[in-house]
Motif scaffolding. Structure first.
Motif, PDB file in Angstrom:
ATOM      1  N   ALA A   1      -8.491  18.916   2.723  1.00 29.89           N
ATOM      2  CA  ALA A   1      -7.732  17.943   2.012  1.00 29.89           C
ATOM      3  C   ALA A   1      -8.241  16.279   1.349  1.00 29.89           C
ATOM      4  O   ALA A   1      -9.328  16.388   1.583  1.00 29.89           O
ATOM      5  CB  ALA A   1      -6.962  17.022   3.094  1.00 29.89           C
ATOM      6  N   ILE A   2      -7.033  14.819   0.681  1.00 32.32           N
ATOM      7  CA  ILE A   2      -7.873  13.875  -0.024  1.00 32.32           C
ATOM      8  C   ILE A   2      -6.665  13.335   0.638  1.00 32.32           C
ATOM      9  O   ILE A   2      -5.139  13.249   0.923  1.00 32.32           O
ATOM     10  CB  ILE A   2      -7.577  14.368  -1.305  1.00 32.32           C
ATOM     11  N   LEU A   3      -7.189  12.528   1.059  1.00 32.48           N
ATOM     12  CA  LEU A   3      -6.582  11.317   1.791  1.00 32.48           C
ATOM     13  C   LEU A   3      -6.558  10.334   1.593  1.00 32.48           C
ATOM     14  O   LEU A   3      -7.324  10.001   0.882  1.00 32.48           O
ATOM     15  CB  LEU A   3      -6.725  10.863   3.636  1.00 32.48           C
ATOM     16  N   MET A   4      -5.512   9.709   0.352  1.00 31.41           N
ATOM     17  CA  MET A   4      -5.615   8.814  -1.085  1.00 31.41           C
ATOM     18  C   MET A   4      -5.001   7.683  -0.186  1.00 31.41           C
ATOM     19  O   MET A   4      -4.491   7.696  -0.220  1.00 31.41           O
ATOM     20  CB  MET A   4      -5.733   9.543  -2.270  1.00 31.41           C
ATOM     21  N   GLU A   5      -5.339   6.611  -1.428  1.00 28.00           N
ATOM     22  CA  GLU A   5      -4.726   4.871  -1.189  1.00 28.00           C
ATOM     23  C   GLU A   5      -4.947   4.205  -2.240  1.00 28.00           C
ATOM     24  O   GLU A   5      -5.574   4.537  -3.422  1.00 28.00           O
ATOM     25  CB  GLU A   5      -5.102   4.419   0.008  1.00 28.00           C
TER      26      GLU A   5
ATOM     27  N   LYS B   1      -9.522   8.464  11.176  1.00 27.36           N
ATOM     28  CA  LYS B   1     -10.423   7.852  11.807  1.00 27.36           C
ATOM     29  C   LYS B   1      -9.856   8.883  12.743  1.00 27.36           C
ATOM     30  O   LYS B   1     -11.738   8.261  13.452  1.00 27.36           O
ATOM     31  CB  LYS B   1      -9.606   6.751  12.672  1.00 27.36           C
ATOM     32  N   GLY B   2      -9.497   9.947  13.900  1.00 29.81           N
ATOM     33  CA  GLY B   2      -9.854  10.716  15.177  1.00 29.81           C
ATOM     34  C   GLY B   2     -10.709  11.564  14.713  1.00 29.81           C
ATOM     35  O   GLY B   2     -11.195  12.318  15.736  1.00 29.81           O
ATOM     36  N   MET B   3     -11.464  11.448  13.578  1.00 30.23           N
ATOM     37  CA  MET B   3     -12.112  12.845  13.657  1.00 30.23           C
ATOM     38  C   MET B   3     -13.873  12.703  14.248  1.00 30.23           C
ATOM     39  O   MET B   3     -14.086  13.534  14.615  1.00 30.23           O
ATOM     40  CB  MET B   3     -12.550  13.296  12.338  1.00 30.23           C
ATOM     41  N   PHE B   4     -14.331  11.704  13.802  1.00 30.10           N
ATOM     42  CA  PHE B   4     -15.696  11.585  14.632  1.00 30.10           C
ATOM     43  C   PHE B   4     -15.723  11.723  16.114  1.00 30.10           C
ATOM     44  O   PHE B   4     -16.583  12.644  16.978  1.00 30.10           O
ATOM     45  CB  PHE B   4     -16.487  10.199  13.844  1.00 30.10           C
ATOM     46  N   PRO B   5     -14.530  10.876  15.872  1.00 35.21           N
ATOM     47  CA  PRO B   5     -14.400  10.757  18.257  1.00 35.21           C
ATOM     48  C   PRO B   5     -13.888  11.948  18.369  1.00 35.21           C
ATOM     49  O   PRO B   5     -14.357  12.546  19.247  1.00 35.21           O
ATOM     50  CB  PRO B   5     -13.428   9.369  18.500  1.00 35.21           C
TER      51      PRO B   5
ATOM     52  N   GLU C   1       4.461   5.875   8.683  1.00 36.59           N
ATOM     53  CA  GLU C   1       3.482   7.039   8.335  1.00 36.59           C
ATOM     54  C   GLU C   1       1.946   7.015   7.651  1.00 36.59           C
ATOM     55  O   GLU C   1       1.474   7.663   7.854  1.00 36.59           O
ATOM     56  CB  GLU C   1       4.573   7.602   7.260  1.00 36.59           C
ATOM     57  N   TYR C   2       2.077   6.262   6.707  1.00 38.24           N
ATOM     58  CA  TYR C   2       0.656   5.890   6.771  1.00 38.24           C
ATOM     59  C   TYR C   2      -0.692   5.269   7.709  1.00 38.24           C
ATOM     60  O   TYR C   2      -1.594   6.252   7.377  1.00 38.24           O
ATOM     61  CB  TYR C   2       0.627   5.208   5.277  1.00 38.24           C
ATOM     62  N   THR C   3       0.168   4.642   8.261  1.00 37.03           N
ATOM     63  CA  THR C   3      -1.116   5.211   9.479  1.00 37.03           C
ATOM     64  C   THR C   3      -1.158   5.951  10.102  1.00 37.03           C
ATOM     65  O   THR C   3      -2.770   6.184  11.039  1.00 37.03           O
ATOM     66  CB  THR C   3      -0.616   3.515  10.557  1.00 37.03           C
ATOM     67  N   GLN C   4      -0.239   6.561  10.294  1.00 36.28           N
ATOM     68  CA  GLN C   4      -0.822   7.552  10.866  1.00 36.28           C
ATOM     69  C   GLN C   4      -1.442   8.577  10.239  1.00 36.28           C
ATOM     70  O   GLN C   4      -2.731   9.947  11.053  1.00 36.28           O
ATOM     71  CB  GLN C   4       0.798   8.918  11.213  1.00 36.28           C
ATOM     72  N   TYR C   5      -1.142   8.910   8.771  1.00 31.35           N
ATOM     73  CA  TYR C   5      -2.746  10.177   8.036  1.00 31.35           C
ATOM     74  C   TYR C   5      -4.011   9.023   8.357  1.00 31.35           C
ATOM     75  O   TYR C   5      -4.329  10.008   8.624  1.00 31.35           O
ATOM     76  CB  TYR C   5      -1.976   9.197   6.654  1.00 31.35           C
TER      77      TYR C   5
ATOM     78  N   LYS D   1       1.118  -1.041   0.045  1.00 28.95           N
ATOM     79  CA  LYS D   1       0.535   0.477  -0.264  1.00 28.95           C
ATOM     80  C   LYS D   1       0.835   1.038   0.062  1.00 28.95           C
ATOM     81  O   LYS D   1       2.305   0.570   0.225  1.00 28.95           O
ATOM     82  CB  LYS D   1      -0.602   0.158   1.362  1.00 28.95           C
ATOM     83  N   ALA D   2       0.149   2.731  -0.305  1.00 29.58           N
ATOM     84  CA  ALA D   2       0.821   3.530  -0.812  1.00 29.58           C
ATOM     85  C   ALA D   2      -0.216   5.327  -0.633  1.00 29.58           C
ATOM     86  O   ALA D   2      -1.267   4.708  -0.593  1.00 29.58           O
ATOM     87  CB  ALA D   2       1.568   4.191  -1.403  1.00 29.58           C
ATOM     88  N   SER D   3       0.253   5.684   0.720  1.00 38.46           N
ATOM     89  CA  SER D   3      -0.916   7.087   0.562  1.00 38.46           C
ATOM     90  C   SER D   3      -0.036   8.514   1.310  1.00 38.46           C
ATOM     91  O   SER D   3       1.121   8.232   0.736  1.00 38.46           O
ATOM     92  CB  SER D   3      -1.344   6.363   2.244  1.00 38.46           C
ATOM     93  N   ALA D   4      -0.978   8.843   0.930  1.00 34.68           N
ATOM     94  CA  ALA D   4      -0.571  10.115   0.673  1.00 34.68           C
ATOM     95  C   ALA D   4      -1.706  11.456   1.125  1.00 34.68           C
ATOM     96  O   ALA D   4      -2.999  10.812   0.748  1.00 34.68           O
ATOM     97  CB  ALA D   4      -0.725  11.064  -0.799  1.00 34.68           C
ATOM     98  N   LEU D   5      -1.316  12.315   1.933  1.00 32.89           N
ATOM     99  CA  LEU D   5      -1.908  13.148   2.483  1.00 32.89           C
ATOM    100  C   LEU D   5      -1.988  14.737   1.971  1.00 32.89           C
ATOM    101  O   LEU D   5      -0.811  15.352   1.780  1.00 32.89           O
ATOM    102  CB  LEU D   5      -1.983  13.393   3.908  1.00 32.89           C
TER     103      LEU D   5
END
Length: 943
Positions: free
Chosen positions: A331-335, A381-385, A372-376, A271-275
């Motif tokens: 922002a866009i968080l893409m994977e 995931k932290g927004m709702f809580p 790093e991408y887990t942090q993204y 996998k690879a992610s970008a914020l």
């Protein structure tokens, strides 16, 4: 007190089901009257079912008395589809069947299987189930298929509807149909020819109405769970397939699904992610519109508005740059996912090329670094809580779920933001699965007065007009219609399609008893009725959003109450006290003593799954402290002051029991102890053949005397009080085992003075005696400082529970407290030669070590010592809880349900708590001992 038809139903159903699984008391019905939505309905009767025959009997008796029935699995539903004021049928803990088929190509699941458990079973095959809801660690298959749940990556291509292979179901008339069984299907074609013919006729009507057919096709190009799955009438010519797929997303209103078989999908290993940050929603949505054309390489793209980014900008690990963004930023968080690193690199290059012409704030940078991408994704995931944690007291957290046609995503998002301002919901945030035009918005209304409810009603009306009428989008993209959008189904679909849905409901459920008002309703005010009160009860729990994520971690979840249900009960008691309803308050308080207090282990694992970090065990400790009498306080303080004498007395009692056992044997000893329990009660411990023996005089081995490598070793009070049972493969006292390993590693062992009187405080804290607990912490801290030469040497603890207690309680920063297993894995291992034993072993990580993040460490140590290590799925806290396994053995037994089957091929089991090992041994069929026993067996000094 049940009245009329409910009383009759209750009497009839008790002839079929055991009374222990049929509830009508105020506490149980209150606890199950809550799901993750903003609604509360209190059922008259709650029934925990375990098989199809029971459900069939319930349907038969309910139909004969015209009583509504609602089905429920995990209750993580967000739209009110899992609550009832009639009969609530729970299909969770008794429905755990799971079978991987065709070398991982398919999987058969019962409704009580958690989504993450299904994925864990498929992982060795490089597969997973298609649906990937954010609740997958808590949501059960029954809810996932009945809501047609999707998520961040599955889109419309891999949801339940698209990946369904077959269903096993019970219709309202009690007929069983297994669409994966040719004989069952053939029999059904005969017995229900009329139903199938009517479905075929509905299909012909749709095909004949070109405008309607086009509308259905258009609406299902995007995510849509509003109403019934009308696309089934177009996608399939066979009425059995139509029926099967109509049940997906039907929310328990058409039939009971007892089993689902999915085609699995590929779980790519790379996998690879970008914020990526943009200066406006418009720019971000322009990029998303392009990415949506390339779903072959873009796995997911999450849109995050400025408010959602602001909600997490002060959290640990979030880049400081976010604070500098402008007020309109997004922002866009893409994977992207692929089978190989080369394929990932190609995907990254392609994606960057697609959108490079759209200006960004920081450029486009993908990372394949897991941390790093887990942090993204943790940011996302932290927004709702985060909104839930920051909300005002007594407000409700609502997460709504809409979809715009992708070409209108930007303008739709901007108009949503304008509605927030218009109606004064300034805390609202927007994020979502933007590749599908699917947006979630979170806001926190207060339902305490008519004016606030009216504001909410007007806001929802405006949202529905915007989404369903102005843009012909979906009012529910993935959360299910439920009660909150049922009044608007016709607005979204139009009268012709809505009549089709009404006819479908009538075909399957002519009496209208299956989950009435969900999806199809005549009540246009349904969405503002039965709104859940959120009274302030205690600062420890007031931030709870009642999502149910905690429930999967709780050892009492299948026997009494879960953390969510304990919070619901405490909120209700606070409200009743405020209202002066002493009669109902007394009823709930009386029932809560056992269900809420006595069977709470205070393990705190609920906190690890809670999106707002609530430890319901802390609430239980406070309640126990408040209930402690003067005599209780005095007794606790006396025991704390005379701890050595107390443990000596315990050893004397164990010696007497050892003598009885030696004379009478297993069977007679068990019978005698059971007889005493019947007479005396829970103060007599439950005895099993794995009951520990009394410890002798403690032999304090010095290890490698004079070595430059020194450690302070604090044998726990359990180690000092008893030794393993006669059935244990290694009968040595644990301190001798620990000393053996450390001696081989070349360490000199130092011991604190006054050892017999030292304690970590846990036995006192767990009973609410906080003063005595703190006294013991202070004593042990002083003793360890002296023994360690003011922190020069590390302090090793041999019980995971004690380790955690000291890590939390000891305040002096000079002291380094380490569990002995962690110390061996991370430091002493370099001085040891490991020879892995050729055996399969089971590992149980005790709750306190789980909370301290030590699961991976213990697993790594076990794998150094044995060829195969199994950590049984679904086993969290074992429920022994120090002494609960002795006094409340039913809790330990329930918490370890399914353990025996999972460890059947293991030669032995290992853990890090002596009391936990008693229960684990009793309920697994294999002996459990401390992990250091395995380490000692597998190590020699490094030469």
């Amino acid at each position: 007190m049940l009245q009329g038809a409910y009383r009759e139903f209750h009497q009839r159903i008790l002839e079929v089901l055991p009374a222990r699984r049929v509830f009508s008391d105020p506490l149980s019905t209150l606890a199950y009257g809550t799901d993750a939505s903003c609604y509360r309905l209190t059922p008259k009767i709650v029934i925990k079912t375990e098989n199809e025959d029971e459900v069939r009997a319930i349907l038969r008796e309910a139909a004969s008395l015209q009583l509504p029935v609602t089905f429920r699995a995990a209750g993580t539903s967000l739209s009110g589809q899992a609550v009832s004021d009639s009969i609530l049928v729970v299909a969770s803990h008794g429905w755990k069947g799971l079978q991987v088929l065709d070398n991982g190509a398919a999987i058969r699941l019962q409704p009580g299987v958690i989504g993450a458990e299904a994925n864990a079973a498929l992982l060795p095959y490089g597969r997973k189930i298609g649906p990937d809801p954010a609740t997958i660690n808590s949501a059960m298959i029954g809810g996932i298929v009945n809501n047609n749940s999707s998520g961040m990556c599955c889109g419309t291509a891999e949801n339940s509807y698209q990946t369904l292979k077959s269903l096993r179901l019970l219709l309202a008339d009690g007929t069983l149909l297994d669409t994966g069984d040719a004989a069952s299907v053939a029999a059904f074609r005969v017995s229900h020819a009329g139903l199938l013919a009517q479905l075929a006729a509905l299909r012909q009507r749709v095909l004949a109405d070109a405008e309607l057919a086009a509308r259905i096709r258009r609406k299902y190009k995007m995510k849509n769970t509003t109403g019934y799955s009308l696309n089934a009438l177009l996608d399939f010519a066979d009425p059995v397939e139509m029926l099967t797929h109509l049940l997906v997303g039907s929310e328990g209103t058409l039939a009971f699904v007892s089993e689902v078989t999915y085609h699995s999908v590929v779980e790519h290993p790379h996998k690879a992610s970008a914020l990526v940050f943009y200066d406006s929603i418009k720019a971000a949505c322009d990029a998303i519109a392009i990415l949506a054309q390339h779903k072959d390489v873009v796995s997911s793209a999450e849109l995050l508005d400025r408010a959602s980014l602001k909600s997490v900008e002060n959290k640990a690990g979030v880049p400081d740059f976010i604070k500098t963004l402008g007020p309109d930023a997004a922002a866009i968080l893409m994977e992207t996912r692929a089978a190989s690193p080369d394929a990932i690199a190609a995907n990254v290059a392609a994606i960057s090329g697609f959108i490079q012409h759209i200006a960004t704030e920081t450029g486009i940078r993908f990372t394949s670094d897991v941390a790093e991408y887990t942090q993204y994704w943790n940011i996302r995931k932290g927004m709702f809580p985060s909104v839930g944690a920051m909300r005002a007291a007594e407000t409700t957290v609502i997460i709504e779920d809409v979809a715009f046609p992708i070409e209108h995503l930007a303008e739709g998002t901007l108009k949503l933001q304008a509605l927030f301002k218009q109606f004064g919901y300034h805390e609202a945030i927007i994020f979502g699965h933007a590749l599908e035009g699917n947006l979630h918005f979170v806001f926190t209304p207060n339902f305490s007065g008519a004016e606030e409810i009216a504001r909410y009603e007007a806001f929802i009306d405006a949202v529905c007009q915007l989404v369903a009428v102005e843009y012909e989008g979906a009012l529910k993209a993935e959360h299910g219609t439920g009660r909150n959008m049922a009044p608007f189904v016709e607005m979204e679909w139009g009268p012709t399609a809505y009549r089709l849905m009404q006819e479908i409901k009538a075909l399957f459920d002519p009496q209208g008893i299956l989950n009435p008002d969900v999806i199809i309703t005549r009540d246009k005010q349904l969405h503002v009725r039965d709104l859940k009160p959120i009274p302030a009860a205690n600062p420890l729990i007031d931030k709870c959003i009642e999502c149910g994520f905690c429930e999967v971690m709780c050892p009492s979840r299948a026997i009494t109450l879960t953390p969510r249900q304990r919070i619901v009960a405490n909120r209700e008691m606070a409200l009743l006290e405020k209202q002066g309803d002493s009669e109902r308050l007394a009823e709930i308080q009386a029932a809560y003593q056992y269900a809420g207090d006595e069977t709470c282990t205070t393990c705190g694992l609920c906190e690890t799954a809670c999106p707002v970090g609530i430890n319901t065990g802390s609430l239980t400790s406070l309640i126990r402290e408040a209930q402690l009498t003067d005599i209780g306080w005095a007794t606790a303080n006396t025991l704390a002051d005379n701890f050595a004498a107390a443990t000596s007395g315990a050893r004397l009692g164990l010696k007497a029991l050892d003598t009885l056992h030696a004379v009478a044997g297993d069977t007679a000893t068990g019978a005698i102890m059971r007889g005493l329990r019947k007479v005396v009660g829970r103060k007599i411990p439950r005895w099993t053949p794995y009951f520990p023996r009394a410890a002798g005089k403690l032999q304090l081995a010095a290890g490698q005397a004079g070595s430059a490598r020194k450690v302070v070793y604090l044998p726990s009070c359990l180690t000092r009080t008893f030794v393993p049972s006669a059935k244990a493969p290694d009968a040595r006292p644990l301190n001798e085992v620990v000393a053996s390993v450390l001696n081989k590693a070349g360490y000199q062992l130092l011991y604190p003075d006054n050892l017999a009187n030292l304690c970590c405080g846990t036995p006192f804290k767990s009973k609410g005696a906080s003063e005595a607990a703190q006294k013991k912490i202070n004593e042990v801290e002083a003793a360890l400082l002296a023994a360690s030469d003011n922190g020069r040497w590390p302090v090793l603890i041999d019980n995971g529970v004690c380790t955690a207690a000291l890590l939390d309680g000891v305040q002096d920063p000079r002291l380094r407290i380490v569990d002995v297993t962690t110390f061996v894995q991370e430091e002493a291992a370099q001085y040891l030669q490991f020879s892995p034993q050729d055996e399969t072993v089971a590992l149980h990580v005790v709750c306190s070590m789980r909370k301290k993040g030590q699961s991976a460490t213990l697993n790594a140590l076990a794998r150094r010592c044995a060829s195969t290590v199994i950590e049984p799925a679904g086993i969290t806290c074992c429920g022994f809880a120090g002494d609960k396994g002795f006094s409340h053995p039913e809790l330990n037994e329930s918490a370890l349900t399914g353990l025996k089957q999972q460890v059947a091929g293991c030669g032995g089991g290992f853990s890090t708590s002596a009391t936990c090992e008693i229960g684990l041994s009793s309920h697994s069929g294999i002996p459990y001992q401390h992990l250091m026993v395995l380490v000692d067996r597998a190590t020699q000094p490094r030469r």
